[in-house]
Design an enzyme around this catalytic site. Structure first.
Site, PDB file in Angstrom:
ATOM      1  N   ASP A  76      -2.656  -1.279  -4.007  1.00 50.65           N
ATOM      2  CA  ASP A  76      -3.250   0.138  -3.346  1.00 50.65           C
ATOM      3  C   ASP A  76      -2.402   0.462  -1.910  1.00 50.65           C
ATOM      4  O   ASP A  76      -2.681  -0.217  -1.297  1.00 50.65           O
ATOM      5  CB  ASP A  76      -4.556   0.264  -3.592  1.00 50.65           C
ATOM      6  CG  ASP A  76      -5.073   1.406  -3.345  1.00 50.65           C
ATOM      7  OD1 ASP A  76      -4.553   2.501  -2.619  1.00 50.65           O
ATOM      8  OD2 ASP A  76      -6.213   1.731  -3.462  1.00 50.65           O
TER       9      ASP A  76
ATOM     10  N   HIS B 215      -2.948   3.719  -6.244  1.00 43.38           N
ATOM     11  CA  HIS B 215      -4.171   4.475  -5.548  1.00 43.38           C
ATOM     12  C   HIS B 215      -4.493   5.549  -7.020  1.00 43.38           C
ATOM     13  O   HIS B 215      -3.951   6.359  -7.092  1.00 43.38           O
ATOM     14  CB  HIS B 215      -3.822   4.987  -4.496  1.00 43.38           C
ATOM     15  CG  HIS B 215      -5.278   5.534  -3.994  1.00 43.38           C
ATOM     16  ND1 HIS B 215      -6.340   4.859  -3.460  1.00 43.38           N
ATOM     17  CD2 HIS B 215      -5.783   6.918  -3.761  1.00 43.38           C
ATOM     18  CE1 HIS B 215      -7.115   5.488  -3.030  1.00 43.38           C
ATOM     19  NE2 HIS B 215      -6.996   6.818  -3.021  1.00 43.38           N
TER      20      HIS B 215
END
Length: 426
Positions: A341, A372
């Site tokens: 992420d 993400h």
């Protein structure tokens, strides 16, 4: 002589090549470090090639065993493709370049709050039927956008997929966000669950017999996690899920995002706030607000430098950290996170692993690739994270029916969503 159109095209091409080169460099530099930081404990879910795709980290319990079996059977965890899922930065840039999405065929309700502010509830509708009718037993799924209030394509896909699966999805829009009128000179702080609490109370009154669930995206998880902690066993939710949550908000703001991510988000926030410049002028310095050069400066201008109640950055986060009351949460919460992420940062520093090891209510599903809020599945634009979230909700309901079949229907006057809270951690 080169025409202006040619110069623009050349500039766009150069920017695209620069972005691609930067993503490639970041991939090569951070790949080994990310692989070295992957958490090795927890329950592994193996892919088709025998390597682990995800790990479920949680405190041992009867519910944890049931979730491991249910999620392990999910085809969404078997394989995620090989090309697009491994480029989280390109995924994120693509998300930031997408315009906000209108709720398809939905019905909007404006809910007036105690201080005369307004929040908006958008009931989704699709080819499988319309949502929002009063009564009924279908689970109501409250969808919470990110802290910028952007209803992303991913959030809408989750809502439509839930609608197809028999849920009743509704999007929660904060005051001043996504076309919701701003009738008070204040917005909702990052981790202030007051407005969400009133919205949940309204949904419970409107659907008194249906289980009430909640799912959030990215930074929108801050208000959901804060609500679960503050409300404890009185949250009125049956279960919750967070896609790529931001756990330590203060550190997230102070660390700052790479400028390629921060500036598009900052400009989008400023554009939305500029519509309410006159109303906000009563409470904040609008010129300083719109001149903010980072997300932290914008947050400080809105909530720390107000004209009526100025406060310090430290005091602000004492009241607004998402996990400040996490020990009080009393419903199952699935947090779906990716080791790559680019927004949250490396998992070794950004994940509260001890919370998942010690609390019977928090479950962490950590995957190698997913970016993400992306979690792409194959080449069809699908998100395997959505399938996992809906499977999690179904598994929790299945567990409760097996554990307490008589109580799952709820005692007289008690909604079924509360009947299982006393026993599922055995």
């Amino acid at each position: 002589m080169v025409s202006p159109e040619g110069l623009v095209a050349a500039a766009v091409a150069l920017a695209g090549l620069s972005l691609l080169a930067w993503c490639l460099w970041a991939r090569l530099m951070e790949g080994p470090r990310a692989r070295g930081e992957e958490e090795e404990d927890g329950i592994p879910f193996l892919g088709e090639d025998g390597s682990w795709r995800c790990r479920l980290l949680c405190k041992p319990s009867a519910l944890a065993e049931h979730l491991a079996r249910s999620l392990g059977r999910s085809t969404a965890l078997r394989g995620h493709g090989w090309w697009w899922p491994r480029w989280p930065r390109l995924q994120l840039m693509w998300q930031l370049l997408q315009p906000p999405r209108p709720v398809p065929g939905g019905t909007r309700e404006l809910l007036q709050l105690r201080d005369a502010g307004l929040v908006a509830l958008d009931w989704l509708a699709g080819p499988w039927g319309a949502a929002g009718g009063a009564g009924g037993l279908s689970p109501v799924l409250l969808l919470i956008p990110n802290a910028a209030g952007v209803v992303t394509a991913g959030l809408l896909r989750l809502g439509l997929r839930a609608l197809q699966g028999g849920f009743v999805p509704v999007v929660f829009n904060r005051r001043g966000h996504n076309g919701c009128p701003l009738t008070t000179p204040r917005l909702q702080p990052f981790g202030d669950p007051g407005d969400l609490r009133e919205a949940v109370s309204y949904l419970r009154c409107r659907h008194p017999k249906a289980p009430l669930l909640a799912a959030s995206e990215g930074s929108g998880s801050g208000v959901l996690l804060a609500y679960l902690g503050e409300s404890g066993s009185s949250s009125r939710l049956a279960a919750a899920a967070c896609l790529s949550p931001v756990f330590s908000a203060r550190e997230w703001f102070e660390a700052r995002l790479p400028w390629l991510y921060e500036w598009p988000l900052l400009l989008r926030l400023k554009r939305g706030l500029s519509r309410y410049a006159t109303s906000l002028a009563e409470a904040v310095d609008v010129e300083g607000l719109l001149g903010s050069r980072s997300l932290r400066e914008l947050e400080e201008s809105l909530f720390c430098r107000s004209k009526s109640r100025p406060t310090s950055w430290e005091a602000y986060w004492e009241r607004n950290e998402p996990l400040r009351d996490a020990d009080e949460a009393a419903v199952p919460v699935l947090c779906l996170c990716s080791a790559d992420d680019p927004v949250r940062g490396p998992p070794a520093r950004s994940l509260p692993l001890e919370l998942f090891r010690s609390s019977p209510y928090f479950f962490l599903l950590l995957t190698r690739h997913g970016g993400h809020c992306g979690f792409p599945w194959g080449d069809a634009g699908r998100c395997w994270g959505h399938e996992v979230v809906l499977e999690f909700f179904r598994a929790v309901g299945e567990f409760l029916r097996a554990e307490e079949p008589r109580k799952f229907g709820g005692p007289k006057g008690e909604p079924p969503a509360f009947a299982w809270q006393r026993s599922y951690t055995r």
